[in-house]
Design a protein around this motif. Structure first.
Motif, PDB file in Angstrom:
ATOM      1  N   ALA A 592     -10.455  -0.994 -12.183  1.00 32.73           N
ATOM      2  CA  ALA A 592      -9.295  -0.439 -12.883  1.00 32.73           C
ATOM      3  C   ALA A 592      -8.480   0.491 -11.993  1.00 32.73           C
ATOM      4  O   ALA A 592      -7.301   0.757 -12.271  1.00 32.73           O
ATOM      5  CB  ALA A 592      -9.757   0.307 -14.135  1.00 32.73           C
ATOM      6  N   GLU A 593      -9.081   0.992 -10.916  1.00 30.98           N
ATOM      7  CA  GLU A 593      -8.369   1.876  -9.996  1.00 30.98           C
ATOM      8  C   GLU A 593      -7.516   1.117  -8.982  1.00 30.98           C
ATOM      9  O   GLU A 593      -6.745   1.718  -8.238  1.00 30.98           O
ATOM     10  CB  GLU A 593      -9.368   2.759  -9.245  1.00 30.98           C
ATOM     11  CG  GLU A 593     -10.188   3.681 -10.140  1.00 30.98           C
ATOM     12  CD  GLU A 593      -9.312   4.676 -10.877  1.00 30.98           C
ATOM     13  OE1 GLU A 593      -8.399   5.225 -10.234  1.00 30.98           O
ATOM     14  OE2 GLU A 593      -9.531   4.895 -12.079  1.00 30.98           O
ATOM     15  N   LEU A 594      -7.669  -0.203  -8.936  1.00 36.42           N
ATOM     16  CA  LEU A 594      -6.909  -0.997  -7.967  1.00 36.42           C
ATOM     17  C   LEU A 594      -5.445  -1.124  -8.390  1.00 36.42           C
ATOM     18  O   LEU A 594      -5.133  -1.178  -9.586  1.00 36.42           O
ATOM     19  CB  LEU A 594      -7.514  -2.397  -7.843  1.00 36.42           C
ATOM     20  CG  LEU A 594      -8.886  -2.497  -7.180  1.00 36.42           C
ATOM     21  CD1 LEU A 594      -9.486  -3.884  -7.402  1.00 36.42           C
ATOM     22  CD2 LEU A 594      -8.772  -2.208  -5.680  1.00 36.42           C
ATOM     23  N   ALA A 595      -4.562  -1.201  -7.420  1.00 38.42           N
ATOM     24  CA  ALA A 595      -3.157  -1.517  -7.694  1.00 38.42           C
ATOM     25  C   ALA A 595      -3.030  -3.018  -7.935  1.00 38.42           C
ATOM     26  O   ALA A 595      -3.856  -3.803  -7.461  1.00 38.42           O
ATOM     27  CB  ALA A 595      -2.283  -1.088  -6.523  1.00 38.42           C
ATOM     28  N   GLU A 654      -5.385   7.279  -1.502  1.00 39.33           N
ATOM     29  CA  GLU A 654      -4.172   6.866  -2.220  1.00 39.33           C
ATOM     30  C   GLU A 654      -4.201   5.376  -2.570  1.00 39.33           C
ATOM     31  O   GLU A 654      -3.212   4.665  -2.419  1.00 39.33           O
ATOM     32  CB  GLU A 654      -2.920   7.219  -1.409  1.00 39.33           C
ATOM     33  CG  GLU A 654      -2.784   8.714  -1.147  1.00 39.33           C
ATOM     34  CD  GLU A 654      -1.547   9.050  -0.333  1.00 39.33           C
ATOM     35  OE1 GLU A 654      -0.834   8.112   0.068  1.00 39.33           O
ATOM     36  OE2 GLU A 654      -1.303  10.240  -0.106  1.00 39.33           O
ATOM     37  N   ARG A 655      -5.366   4.904  -3.025  1.00 37.56           N
ATOM     38  CA  ARG A 655      -5.552   3.536  -3.539  1.00 37.56           C
ATOM     39  C   ARG A 655      -5.346   2.464  -2.468  1.00 37.56           C
ATOM     40  O   ARG A 655      -5.106   1.298  -2.790  1.00 37.56           O
ATOM     41  CB  ARG A 655      -4.622   3.264  -4.724  1.00 37.56           C
ATOM     42  CG  ARG A 655      -4.782   4.220  -5.886  1.00 37.56           C
ATOM     43  CD  ARG A 655      -3.712   3.963  -6.934  1.00 37.56           C
ATOM     44  NE  ARG A 655      -4.028   2.825  -7.776  1.00 37.56           N
ATOM     45  CZ  ARG A 655      -3.158   2.250  -8.613  1.00 37.56           C
ATOM     46  NH1 ARG A 655      -1.901   2.702  -8.673  1.00 37.56           N
ATOM     47  NH2 ARG A 655      -3.511   1.235  -9.354  1.00 37.56           N
ATOM     48  N   THR A 656      -5.393   2.840  -1.214  1.00 37.77           N
ATOM     49  CA  THR A 656      -5.276   1.823  -0.164  1.00 37.77           C
ATOM     50  C   THR A 656      -6.563   1.010  -0.075  1.00 37.77           C
ATOM     51  O   THR A 656      -7.621   1.415  -0.561  1.00 37.77           O
ATOM     52  CB  THR A 656      -4.998   2.471   1.206  1.00 37.77           C
ATOM     53  OG1 THR A 656      -6.053   3.389   1.502  1.00 37.77           O
ATOM     54  CG2 THR A 656      -3.662   3.184   1.210  1.00 37.77           C
ATOM     55  N   THR A 667      -4.814  -1.663   7.077  1.00 36.76           N
ATOM     56  CA  THR A 667      -4.698  -0.903   5.841  1.00 36.76           C
ATOM     57  C   THR A 667      -3.653  -1.548   4.940  1.00 36.76           C
ATOM     58  O   THR A 667      -2.496  -1.736   5.350  1.00 36.76           O
ATOM     59  CB  THR A 667      -4.311   0.558   6.124  1.00 36.76           C
ATOM     60  OG1 THR A 667      -5.344   1.164   6.903  1.00 36.76           O
ATOM     61  CG2 THR A 667      -4.158   1.336   4.826  1.00 36.76           C
ATOM     62  N   PHE A 668      -4.068  -1.897   3.740  1.00 35.23           N
ATOM     63  CA  PHE A 668      -3.171  -2.451   2.728  1.00 35.23           C
ATOM     64  C   PHE A 668      -2.729  -1.321   1.806  1.00 35.23           C
ATOM     65  O   PHE A 668      -3.567  -0.591   1.263  1.00 35.23           O
ATOM     66  CB  PHE A 668      -3.888  -3.520   1.894  1.00 35.23           C
ATOM     67  CG  PHE A 668      -4.200  -4.787   2.636  1.00 35.23           C
ATOM     68  CD1 PHE A 668      -3.402  -5.911   2.481  1.00 35.23           C
ATOM     69  CD2 PHE A 668      -5.305  -4.862   3.468  1.00 35.23           C
ATOM     70  CE1 PHE A 668      -3.699  -7.073   3.152  1.00 35.23           C
ATOM     71  CE2 PHE A 668      -5.606  -6.023   4.141  1.00 35.23           C
ATOM     72  CZ  PHE A 668      -4.793  -7.147   3.991  1.00 35.23           C
ATOM     73  N   THR A 669      -1.436  -1.186   1.645  1.00 32.52           N
ATOM     74  CA  THR A 669      -0.902  -0.151   0.766  1.00 32.52           C
ATOM     75  C   THR A 669      -0.397  -0.789  -0.529  1.00 32.52           C
ATOM     76  O   THR A 669       0.060  -1.937  -0.538  1.00 32.52           O
ATOM     77  CB  THR A 669       0.257   0.598   1.441  1.00 32.52           C
ATOM     78  OG1 THR A 669       1.265  -0.342   1.825  1.00 32.52           O
ATOM     79  CG2 THR A 669      -0.243   1.337   2.673  1.00 32.52           C
ATOM     80  N   PRO A 670      -0.484  -0.070  -1.652  1.00 30.15           N
ATOM     81  CA  PRO A 670       0.067  -0.597  -2.902  1.00 30.15           C
ATOM     82  C   PRO A 670       1.550  -0.924  -2.744  1.00 30.15           C
ATOM     83  O   PRO A 670       2.290  -0.224  -2.043  1.00 30.15           O
ATOM     84  CB  PRO A 670      -0.150   0.552  -3.890  1.00 30.15           C
ATOM     85  CG  PRO A 670      -1.314   1.311  -3.330  1.00 30.15           C
ATOM     86  CD  PRO A 670      -1.143   1.236  -1.836  1.00 30.15           C
ATOM     87  N   SER A 671       1.978  -2.019  -3.377  1.00 28.40           N
ATOM     88  CA  SER A 671       3.370  -2.453  -3.244  1.00 28.40           C
ATOM     89  C   SER A 671       3.877  -2.945  -4.591  1.00 28.40           C
ATOM     90  O   SER A 671       3.104  -3.164  -5.537  1.00 28.40           O
ATOM     91  CB  SER A 671       3.494  -3.557  -2.194  1.00 28.40           C
ATOM     92  OG  SER A 671       2.761  -4.703  -2.587  1.00 28.40           O
TER      93      SER A 671
END
Length: 673
Positions: A592-595, A654-656, A667-671
């Motif tokens: 549930a914490e994933l973007a 920061e949910r990366t 590193t994958f950042t939320p988009s």
């Protein structure tokens, strides 16, 4: 992404380890070791920095090779070899103990009594070179430490020797050839390796062929590989070509010598054969600069770019490390694949270490094709160069880079194990990812076609009937060693030149998702073989077949079959250990914490779906992920997709999400999308 079951195919691992019942964590309270008995040498007064590879002994006289550039020190029962980077070690510890468990406990206490790591897996390994009762212990480390700890206990004579691998991932990956020298030449005191040197080869008569056929059939049963095709050549004649098993589970069509398999990295030797034809024709030379063929060719390091000649593109000797995740997870084109090299940096000196680079090997083929057909785009130029210079002259009519053509004939389907060890069809999309880099591993072929290649290699460039296909000098240059792989093997150009127990062997393996193969020949004995498989753990079967062939030819100790049985069990046990370490379906609270969407410039996008199951969709393919919580609190999501089990995405700030191979981090950042 760690060097486990997940990427054995990409990391060319000899075979994964497995797991047994859990054991206690290693703690500072581990018993003090009891040193093995005589002899005890005089301890080194100071650490010794090796300037060349050098024979050395452990404290009780077991022999090994210490690699150049490493530092050797001795304290009590422990011989420690420290990598040039510092902080990474291989320790050889001689102890007297009743069992492997007590031997490892004592050895780790002698090496570092402060270690407190839980045991992830423990497996039995096959006897080897006079060592018996081998056991491998793998400890649970956090991915954020980027480090592995593995201990292997071996009984030799009256005592135990424990090998401790305590290495940073980067060091382990780029210095794999050097650690292989240490372990590959570690022998019990007074033991000599088996040698077939100066022995004449036995003929591959009907009885010998029947024994090899029986071995392959039994090996297929032991490993659970659905189908195996193989062939044998002796003195210019095909003495056997056939197969056992099926092309696809649940369907009756049998595997035979005309069944197409993806041959993965065995494509490399075909690519260098195309380049050799251009050299033989006087159109270019092996020392022609790569930039002369394609002026825009560049690596991330300008000095290395200037040094790279045609022969270096596919020699695994330029210091360029594996960087496979970018083509695996992101759609590419040949042009983009070559251009991406400009973003890649060497991590060792030119010619210093064996480092296997698929993007560099792909560039070798594309540059050769571009030179021959500059008016075509890179992929089409390579395909035409291969067809006109290799496939047509060798009458390899079934060999192709076109998946649509491959599927029109007898076709083997790829299979992989799931986390429960069940063999099933693998996603073909996984293997489609290599198409834009096809000179490194994208060919489909058959046993009959590849036997034509081996026949020409054994004839040193001659075709059946005596016509010359290629001059001997250009052909054999591909086999000339350019960098050492280990004590027994050197890498040339898309070929490995080996001294296998005193026998000259030339070969190359191929590993992709569900396809594992080997093409091999013994020039001095005029014997060759091809073996193709279509399921996990085919890499074990292929290796065992190579050993079995030598046993049959030279009367070697009958080790192949027993070794394969133990290694196959190891593989299944490691799958079980991986399954046990995961929560599957993924923990809902963690998921549930994933973007919903992620992006990385080099790798691409991930679309996340949560609910009853959590899936990651990379565009090229999608798969379910499980969750894993490490003792230090690190949270990770791990692909559970057959064929690529174990690819790990670590949750960062920061949910990366962080995806790693041994020497790179993405590193994958939320988009938004």
């Amino acid at each position: 992404m760690r060097a486990t079951v997940a990427l054995a195919l990409l990391l060319a691992a000899c075979g994964p380890s497995g797991a047994e019942a859990p054991a206690p964590a290693v703690t500072a309270r581990t018993p003090t070791p009891k040193p093995a008995t005589e002899p005890t040498p005089t301890l080194a007064a100071a650490p010794e920095r090796l300037t060349t590879d050098a024979p050395r002994t452990t404290v009780t006289g077991n022999t090994f090779i210490a690699p150049a550039g490493w530092t050797l020190s001795v304290r009590g029962p422990t011989t420690v070899l420290t990598a040039p980077e510092g902080g990474s070690h291989v320790a050889l510890i001689d102890v007297a103990a009743d069992t492997a468990d007590t031997a490892v406990a004592a050895a780790l206490a002698a090496y570092d009594p402060a270690l407190q790591l839980p045991l992830k897996a423990r497996v039995v390994a096959p006897d080897l070179d006079g060592w018996t009762e081998r056991h491998v212990f793998t400890y649970q480390t956090s991915p954020n430490t980027r480090r592995d700890l593995i201990a292997e206990a071996r009984r030799g004579g009256q005592g135990w020797t424990v090998i401790v691998h305590d290495l940073a991932w980067e060091v382990l990956d780029k210095r794999r050839s050097e650690t292989g020298r240490i372990v590959g030449r570690l022998l019990p005191r007074g033991q000599e390796r088996e040698s077939f040197a100066d022995k004449p080869a036995r003929p591959l008569d009907p009885a010998a062929i029947a024994e090899l056929r029986g071995f392959v059939a039994r090996a297929r049963e032991v490993t659970g590989v659905p189908g195996v095709a193989f062939g044998l050549i002796e003195r210019g004649e095909v003495v056997f070509a056939g197969g056992v098993g099926v092309r696809e589970l649940g369907k009756p069509a049998p595997v035979d010598a005309d069944t197409r398999f993806m041959i993965a990295s065995n494509t490399k030797q075909l690519t260098t054969l195309m380049l050799a034809k251009l050299v033989d024709a006087g159109k270019l030379a092996w020392d022609t600069p790569a930039t002369a063929l394609l002026p825009t060719f560049a690596l991330g390091d300008a000095e290395t770019t200037r040094k790279v000649q045609i022969q270096h593109l596919i020699c695994a000797c330029t210091g360029m490390p594996r960087q496979d995740l970018e083509w695996l997870f992101e759609t590419a084109t040949p042009e983009r694949a070559v251009a991406a090299l400009a973003t890649m940096q060497p991590t060792s000196g030119f010619g210093e270490l064996y480092q296997y680079s698929n993007p560099m090997a792909a560039a070798a083929g594309f540059l050769g094709g571009h030179f021959q057909f500059p008016e075509l785009e890179l992929g089409a130029a390579y395909d035409r160069a291969m067809q006109t210079l290799v496939f047509d002259p060798l009458d390899m009519r079934a060999t192709t880079f076109d998946p649509a053509k491959a599927k029109r004939g007898p076709l083997a389907r790829e299979h992989a194990r799931d986390l429960d060890g069940k063999q099933q069809l693998a996603l073909p999309q996984l293997n489609d990812t290599v198409i834009p880099l096809r000179p490194t591993g994208g060919a489909w072929s058959t046993v009959n076609d590849l036997l034509k290649l081996v026949k020409m290699e054994l004839a040193e460039g001659k075709l059946p009937g005596g016509a010359t296909y290629i001059g001997k000098e250009a052909l054999l240059a591909r086999r000339a060693p350019q960098v050492r792989v280990d004590m027994d093997q050197s890498y040339g150009m898309g070929l490995i030149a080996a001294d296998d127990h005193g026998v000259q062997l030339v070969h190359h393996g191929g590993s992709l998702f569900g396809f594992y193969s080997d093409v091999m020949w013994l020039p001095e004995h005029q014997v060759g073989a091809v073996i193709l498989t279509n399921g996990d753990p085919g890499w074990l079967l292929v290796s065992a077949f190579r050993r079995k062939l030598l046993e049959q030819l030279f009367g070697g100790r009958p080790e192949a079959e027993a070794r394969l049985a133990v290694e196959s069990q190891q593989y299944l046990e490691e799958l079980a250990a991986e399954r046990k370490s995961l929560t599957l379906p993924a923990d809902p609270a963690a998921a549930a914490e994933l973007a919903p969407h992620y992006h990385n410039d080099a790798i691409g996008k991930i679309a996340v779906t949560t609910g009853a199951r959590t899936t990651f969709d990379f565009g090229e393919f999608a798969g379910e992920v499980g969750s894993r919580k490490y003792p230090d609190g690190t949270q990770a999501f791990v692909l559970a997709l057959p064929g690529i089990i174990g690819a790990e995405f670590v949750v960062g700030p920061e949910r990366t999400l962080i995806l790693r191979d041994a020497q790179h981090e993405y590193t994958f950042t939320p988009s938004e999308r």
